[in-house]
Motif scaffolding. Structure first.
Motif, short mmCIF file in Angstrom:
data_model
loop_
_atom_site.label_atom_id
_atom_site.label_comp_id
_atom_site.label_asym_id
_atom_site.label_seq_id
_atom_site.Cartn_x
_atom_site.Cartn_y
_atom_site.Cartn_z
N LYS A 121 0.83 -1.21 0.00
CA LYS A 121 0.00 0.00 0.00
C LYS A 121 0.87 1.26 0.00
N ARG A 122 1.99 1.19 0.70
CA ARG A 122 2.92 2.33 0.66
C ARG A 122 3.50 2.49 -0.74
N LEU A 123 3.69 1.35 -1.40
CA LEU A 123 4.19 1.38 -2.78
C LEU A 123 3.25 2.22 -3.64
N LEU A 124 1.95 1.94 -3.52
CA LEU A 124 0.97 2.69 -4.29
C LEU A 124 0.95 4.16 -3.88
N ALA A 125 1.13 4.41 -2.57
CA ALA A 125 1.12 5.80 -2.10
C ALA A 125 2.29 6.58 -2.71
N TYR A 126 3.47 5.98 -2.71
CA TYR A 126 4.62 6.68 -3.30
C TYR A 126 4.43 6.87 -4.79
N LEU A 182 -2.07 -6.92 -12.29
CA LEU A 182 -0.98 -6.99 -13.25
C LEU A 182 -1.16 -5.93 -14.34
N LEU A 183 -2.38 -5.89 -14.90
CA LEU A 183 -2.64 -4.90 -15.95
C LEU A 183 -2.55 -3.48 -15.38
N GLY A 184 -3.12 -3.29 -14.19
CA GLY A 184 -3.05 -1.98 -13.54
C GLY A 184 -1.62 -1.57 -13.29
N GLY A 185 -0.78 -2.54 -12.88
CA GLY A 185 0.64 -2.27 -12.66
C GLY A 185 1.31 -1.80 -13.93
N LEU A 186 0.95 -2.45 -15.04
CA LEU A 186 1.50 -2.01 -16.33
C LEU A 186 1.00 -0.62 -16.67
N ALA A 187 -0.30 -0.39 -16.43
CA ALA A 187 -0.89 0.90 -16.79
C ALA A 187 -0.27 2.03 -16.00
N LEU A 196 14.15 9.50 -17.09
CA LEU A 196 14.97 8.54 -16.34
C LEU A 196 14.23 8.05 -15.10
N PHE A 197 13.66 9.01 -14.35
CA PHE A 197 12.95 8.64 -13.12
C PHE A 197 11.80 7.70 -13.45
N ILE A 198 11.06 8.03 -14.52
CA ILE A 198 9.89 7.22 -14.87
C ILE A 198 10.32 5.79 -15.21
N ILE A 199 11.44 5.68 -15.92
CA ILE A 199 11.92 4.35 -16.29
C ILE A 199 12.34 3.56 -15.04
N MET A 200 13.06 4.25 -14.13
CA MET A 200 13.48 3.57 -12.90
C MET A 200 12.28 3.10 -12.09
N ILE A 201 11.26 3.99 -12.02
CA ILE A 201 10.07 3.63 -11.25
C ILE A 201 9.36 2.45 -11.91
N GLY A 220 10.72 0.02 -13.51
CA GLY A 220 11.44 -1.20 -13.13
C GLY A 220 11.09 -1.64 -11.72
N GLY A 221 11.21 -0.68 -10.76
CA GLY A 221 10.98 -1.02 -9.36
C GLY A 221 9.55 -1.46 -9.12
N PHE A 222 8.63 -0.68 -9.60
CA PHE A 222 7.22 -0.92 -9.33
C PHE A 222 6.77 -2.25 -9.94
N PHE A 223 7.16 -2.44 -11.19
CA PHE A 223 6.62 -3.62 -11.86
C PHE A 223 7.22 -4.92 -11.32
N SER A 224 8.48 -4.85 -10.86
CA SER A 224 9.05 -6.07 -10.29
C SER A 224 8.29 -6.47 -9.02
N HIS A 225 7.89 -5.45 -8.22
CA HIS A 225 7.10 -5.78 -7.03
C HIS A 225 5.76 -6.40 -7.40
N VAL A 226 5.07 -5.75 -8.34
CA VAL A 226 3.72 -6.21 -8.68
C VAL A 226 3.76 -7.60 -9.31
N SER A 227 4.74 -7.80 -10.20
CA SER A 227 4.77 -9.11 -10.86
C SER A 227 5.11 -10.21 -9.87
N ARG A 228 5.94 -9.88 -8.88
CA ARG A 228 6.24 -10.88 -7.85
C ARG A 228 4.97 -11.26 -7.08
N MET A 229 4.16 -10.24 -6.78
CA MET A 229 2.92 -10.53 -6.06
C MET A 229 1.94 -11.31 -6.92
#
Lengths: 483, 219
Positions: free
Chosen positions: A300-305, A377-382, A416-421, A423-432
């Motif tokens: 949930k903090r992930l989504l907040a950030y 998963l789709l939302g994470g991609l979006a 750059l920031f968007i690309i880094m985010i 990577g980070g965000f999607f790896s979390h979501v896909s793991r879940m």
């Protein structure tokens, strides 16, 4: 029209307080939010047909931009009220909620809707009252469960946002003062349209100071860094439907306030000053979100950030300016308002079923809860800006505006920031979502939650594939208002 | 019109007294003393609103003055005393920075705000005098919030900020439209009530109202 729009959620809230049974509450809730949605849509149509509405000693005011916010609030509010039935129903069945709290929840929920609708349809001074009202109504929603951590989050939220809003009041008073000086004692009209029409005569030094106070003040509420510290706490500790409203709409309300004052400031000070401030705050917000998203343990903090990030992108978009930048930022408001609640709905289902907020404890959602998992998963991609979803287009517009206006360094940084985010965000979501499923978890939470998610998903996908003519016209109208 | 009321020495001395009351809050060791200092300050604000109302002859400002008196000078201080009594809060103010350096920093803040206002204001002597006092109060309010441990003192800080803004608003624009003023008062009152409720909640769940104990949500 506006009168009924404001009355609908208020009456719904009051009648929630006096109803006795759970079924009754859910019915009133659904009825109220449907009425609000329909009235909101009706307001949109009528403003488009008949132009600006000013009534009630110009306390009530609606133009294209107002209706844009009203549209967002009533749409997300409707989806969330549908979701709430499923979510809170599950909580009731498992005993973590009682009828007394449920009644309070639905009452405050609709009052919250009322306060956010009010933000859209009032004048410069009423705006302050409405935004403060959103804080006051949502703080009790955060402590609904009265856990230790949520009490702390609510206190932080209340204190930081009240201080922020006090700054905003100072900025508002200075702006009002600038306007009064121009009007020179004659009975002044303080609705947005009349203010903008004389904004080029405002004292530029005064307006610069006012804008700084406004940006810090409402920026606190919008979650712009470095005033964002309350946001991850409040958004992760609130009950999930409330988190969806906080992230999806409340932040937009504060952003709306900033953009309104931006239109009052620019005519006298020129765009240079406001743009550099907005770009700086926006970039800082996106940048600060990067490490917190990559290293996050709590989803949930992930989504907040991620909300901090997207508010930053909107600020940068407005800062870049031009038709492309502003319309990109506006479209991003809408896209984010559709996508983030979708993600929170998914996260809420996961919390109910898995009973934890830790990313590492959740796995295989797609297998155990097929629909929620797919949506996550789709939302994470979006949300990370992958085509063919809406956010990709609006992010692209903002970036294009940056490049075409020659802000190369800040645009490259943003990219750059968007690309880094991503990577980070999607790896979390896909793991879940993927990996091996938890054998103890089976089945969806309820049909209501699915309906709400599918509803939002339609918008997320639709806006990525093509922007409806009406919405496009609407955004152009708003851009017109903002120039 | 502005010349009449802001030219008066009465106004000037009331504003000076408001400043003094701000420093009384900053410098007092006892919670009760700071609450009464706040009460005194609100009373003075009501006087200012009353004078403005008298010299402009506008009824809505009389109502504002009356509301200030009722809400800020009576209801809110009463609420504070109630919370302090009910929670059996330790009567002394606990702080991160001691009294004497805080007073010194308060003085610096006042100088800064006078400087800032002088650089922007093109208005008459007294109105800018009021504006700089109001800005100083906002800054001191924030300073109070940062340096005091107890949740209740932080609430006091916010209210002092709001008083400062009220002073700024009334001296700059002779009050805002009545409906807006009523809305602001409503927000302040409800805000104070909710903060009060939250302080009770904090006391129940954490068994203290020292905000430096609120550390569950550290990252």
């Amino acid at each position: 029209m506006i009168k009924y729009l404001l009355l609908a959620p208020m009456l719904t809230g009051i009648s929630c307080l006096i109803s006795k049974k759970q079924k009754q509450l859910e019915f009133i809730n659904l009825l109220g939010s449907t009425a609000t949605l329909l009235l909101g849509l009706a307001l949109v149509v009528s403003v488009f047909k008949n132009g600006i509405v000013v009534t009630w000693n110009d306390v009530v005011f609606a133009d294209a931009f107002s209706t844009y916010l009203v549209l967002i609030v009533s749409l997300v509010g409707f989806a969330t009220s549908v979701y709430s039935i499923g979510y809170m129903g599950y909580e009731m069945r498992h005993g973590s909620m009682d009828i007394k709290r449920l009644r309070l929840y639905y009452c405050l929920f609709h009052m919250f809707m009322f306060s956010m609708l009010l933000v859209g349809v009032t004048n410069i001074l009423g705006l302050w009252i409405a935004i403060e009202l959103t804080t006051l109504v949502s703080a009790p929603l955060i402590i609904l469960y009265s856990k230790k951590s949520s009490v702390e989050a609510a206190w932080k939220y209340l204190i930081i946002c009240t201080v922020g809003i006090t700054f905003a009041l100072f900025g508002t008073i200075l702006t009002y003062y600038a306007a009064v000086q121009v009007f020179e004692g004659s009975q002044e009209a303080i609705d947005w349209a009349s203010l903008v029409s004389v904004a080029d005569q405002f004292d530029p030094v005064l307006m610069k100071i006012a804008f700084i106070f406004i940006l810090i003040g409402y920026g606190t509420k919008a979650g712009l860094a470095p005033m964002h510290t309350w946001l991850p706490d409040a958004h992760s500790e609130a009950p999930t439907p409330v988190s969806a409203m906080l992230s999806g709409v409340l932040l937009n309300c504060a952003m709306y306030a900033i953009i309104r004052f931006y239109t009052l400031t620019v005519p006298s000070t020129g765009t240079e000053f406001t743009s550099s401030l907005l770009v700086a705050f926006g970039l800082l917000s996106v940048g600060i979100a990067v490490p917190f998203i990559i290293l996050q343990k709590d989803y949930k903090r992930l989504l907040a950030y991620s909300s901090v990030e997207h508010m930053g992108i909107i600020a940068v978009g407005i800062g870049f300016g031009g038709i492309l930048g502003v319309s990109g930022a506006l479209l991003h408001m809408f896209n984010h308002a559709m996508t983030k609640p979708l993600m929170f709905f998914g996260a809420g289902n996961v919390i109910l079923k898995y009973g934890t907020k830790e990313i590492d404890m959740v796995s295989g959602v797609v297998k155990s809860m097929p629909l929620t998992g797919t949506m996550l998963l789709l939302g994470g991609l979006a949300i990370t800006g992958v085509p063919p979803f809406g956010i990709f287009i609006s992010e692209f517009m903002v970036l294009a505006a940056g490049f075409s206006h020659g802000n190369i360094i800040s645009t490259v940084l943003l990219l750059l920031f968007i690309i880094m985010i991503f990577g980070g965000f999607f790896s979390h979501v896909s793991r879940m979502a993927l990996s091996t499923p938890d054998p103890n978890v089976k089945g969806e939470v309820s049909r209501w939650t699915i309906v709400a998610m599918v509803l939002l998903m339609v918008f997320v996908l639709l806006l990525g594939l093509y922007i409806p003519r009406q919405l496009y016209d609407m955004i152009l109208r708003v851009v017109e208002v903002l120039r | 019109m502005p010349g009449i009321m802001f030219g008066s020495e009465l106004m000037e001395s009331i504003i000076a007294l408001i400043m003094v009351s701000t420093f009384m809050v900053l410098g007092s060791k006892q919670l009760y003393t700071s609450v009464s200092a706040f009460q005194f300050q609100s009373l003075l604000l009501a006087c200012i609103a009353g004078i403005v109302a008298f010299s402009t002859g506008r009824i809505d400002i009389y109502i504002v003055a009356f509301l200030t008196l009722i809400i800020k000078a009576i209801l809110i201080p009463y609420l504070f005393v109630y919370v302090i009594k009910e929670l059996k809060v330790k009567r002394e103010v606990e702080l991160f920075i001691n009294i004497s350096p805080s007073l010194l920093i308060g003085g610096v803040l006042v100088v800064i705000s006078y400087y800032l206002v002088r650089s922007i204001s093109n208005n008459s002597q007294l109105s800018s005098y009021a504006l700089s006092t109001s800005m100083a109060m906002v800054l001191i309010g924030i300073f109070l919030m940062i340096t005091r441990k107890k949740a209740i003192s932080q609430m006091l800080g916010i209210l002092i900020m709001e008083n400062g803004l009220f002073l700024g608003a009334i001296s700059l624009t002779y009050g805002m439209p009545l409906l807006v003023e009523v809305g602001i008062f409503f927000d302040i009152l409800v805000g104070t009530l909710i903060m009060g409720v939250l302080i009770f909640r904090i006391n129940r769940t954490f068994e203290t109202i020292d905000t430096d104990r609120l550390t569950t949500l550290m990252e």
